[in-house]
Write an enzyme that holds these catalytic residues in place. Structure first.
Site, PDB file in Angstrom:
ATOM      1  N   GLU A 291      26.979   4.375  89.331  1.00 41.56           N
ATOM      2  CA  GLU A 291      26.950   4.741  90.747  1.00 41.56           C
ATOM      3  C   GLU A 291      25.725   4.125  91.410  1.00 41.56           C
ATOM      4  OE1 GLU A 291      28.067   8.857  91.731  1.00 41.56           O
ATOM      5  OE2 GLU A 291      26.363   8.851  93.098  1.00 41.56           O
TER       6      GLU A 291
ATOM      7  N   ARG B 186      30.517  14.438  88.243  1.00 36.97           N
ATOM      8  CA  ARG B 186      29.718  13.296  87.794  1.00 36.97           C
ATOM      9  C   ARG B 186      30.643  12.284  87.149  1.00 36.97           C
ATOM     10  NH1 ARG B 186      26.604  15.327  90.617  1.00 36.97           N
ATOM     11  NH2 ARG B 186      24.388  15.835  90.294  1.00 36.97           N
TER      12      ARG B 186
ATOM     13  N   HIS C 184      29.362   9.399  97.355  1.00 38.93           N
ATOM     14  CA  HIS C 184      28.655  10.628  96.975  1.00 38.93           C
ATOM     15  C   HIS C 184      28.268  11.442  98.226  1.00 38.93           C
ATOM     16  CE1 HIS C 184      26.247  12.296  93.350  1.00 38.93           C
ATOM     17  NE2 HIS C 184      26.577  13.286  94.156  1.00 38.93           N
TER      18      HIS C 184
END
Length: 337
Positions: A276, A248, A295
């Site tokens: 993000e 993360r 991602h």
């Protein structure tokens, strides 16, 4: 198994994921084990159709997009005994009251960890070959580098620092074993013997950062790990090291990381960022020493069927009177993703 003996099940997830999680052969196996309507996929437990289905549901099959399972939902599902999660962490969907009712929950977190670990392995090996820098160089230079340019290139004995023996971290350590690498691990919950069993040398975080050629982040996002790679700790990383983050973005100070990368002192492979996605004008989008992906390390495309397969395998165990192979305990959530 007769129709009457099969438990009633219900999907609770974003329906966009259903075909990938349960392609036709897997859906057929599923329907041999439970009574389930593939056309009924719940996104809101308060919908009338969902409420009626909950009243009969014994097994809830969840995934990405599942609404939170709170006390109200549990009250509406008096026959519920099992939640099978066709994704990673269940921390975001289960309320505290869930655990007080003695329900069983299983997660496909280990199955989802594999593609993340595969992505990480590829990034580590590419970093050791200096593939990211040499790729950028090849864009503008049309002659091969001189032999001297390769002096620091290669994976023989490369020092790999793994932060976090999470499910992903453990799969990364497993995949690294066949290679001639020197692997270290930082995880405050793993003792020396545990690290050795995983094939790594245990190190304090600061020492790991100072002595690694590649640093890969796999710790969960918890209050204790928030900004664990602070400005001061990023400064410990030697020049030329590649930092990989598939966990993360919150684990790394984003301003300090940007400054280090803009300065060109270190390299990064970033599948996650904070924020993000990154703003369109973020310098990280254009830097030659940053390999940025949106991602994608977790399960995508045909990898989703591995998650659905985990759910089916758990149902097969339950049908045989066995406990789930991937049961989740409440105590695990505090230190999990």
């Amino acid at each position: 198994m007769s129709t009457a003996a099969r438990p009633r099940a219900l999907f609770a997830l974003d329906p966009v994921h259903l075909p990938g999680l349960f392609p036709a052969p897997l859906m057929e196996r599923l329907r041999q084990l439970v009574r389930i309507d593939p056309a009924l996929v719940v996104r809101d437990f308060t919908d009338p159709g969902a409420a009626r289905a909950l009243a009969e549901t014994e097994v809830l099959i969840t995934g990405w997009g599942c609404p939170r399972i709170d006390a109200e939902v549990l009250d509406a599902a008096p026959r519920l005994r099992t939640v099978l999660h066709a994704a990673g962490s269940v921390r975001g969907i289960l309320s505290d009251g869930f655990w007080e009712r003695g329900l069983v929950v299983s997660s496909a977190v280990r199955a989802n960890a594999l593609p993340v670990a595969e992505y990480t392995l590829a990034a580590i090996l590419f970093a050791g070959k200096d593939a990211f820098r040499l790729r950028e160089r090849a864009r503008t230079e049309h002659l091969p580098p001189a032999p001297g340019d390769y002096a620091a290139v290669g994976n023989l004995g490369r020092r790999i620092g793994v932060i976090g023996a999470s499910q992903v971290g453990r799969r990364v350590l497993e995949l690294l074993r066949p290679f001639d690498l020197s692997v270290s691990l930082y995880d405050p919950y793993v003792d020396d013997a545990g690290a050795a069993a995983l094939g790594a040398v245990p190190l304090p975080l600061d020492e790991l950062l100072r002595t690694s050629d590649v640093v890969s982040v796999h710790a969960p996002d918890t209050p204790e790990t928030h900004r664990m790679l602070s400005r001061e700790r990023l400064a410990l990383i030697p020049d030329g090291v590649t930092l990989i983050n598939t966990s993360r973005g919150a684990l790394i100070d984003p301003e300090a990381l940007t400054e280090e990368l803009v300065g060109g002192r270190i390299n990064a492979v970033l599948d996650v960022t904070e924020p993000e996605p990154l703003p369109a004008d973020s310098p990280l989008r254009q830097l030659p020493n940053v390999f940025l992906t949106p991602h994608i390390a977790g399960s995508l495309g045909n990898e989703l069927a591995r998650l659905g397969g985990t759910v089916v395998a758990e149902l097969e165990r339950l049908a045989e009177g066995l406990t789930p192979a991937h049961a989740v305990q409440r105590a695990q959530l505090a230190n999990s993703a």
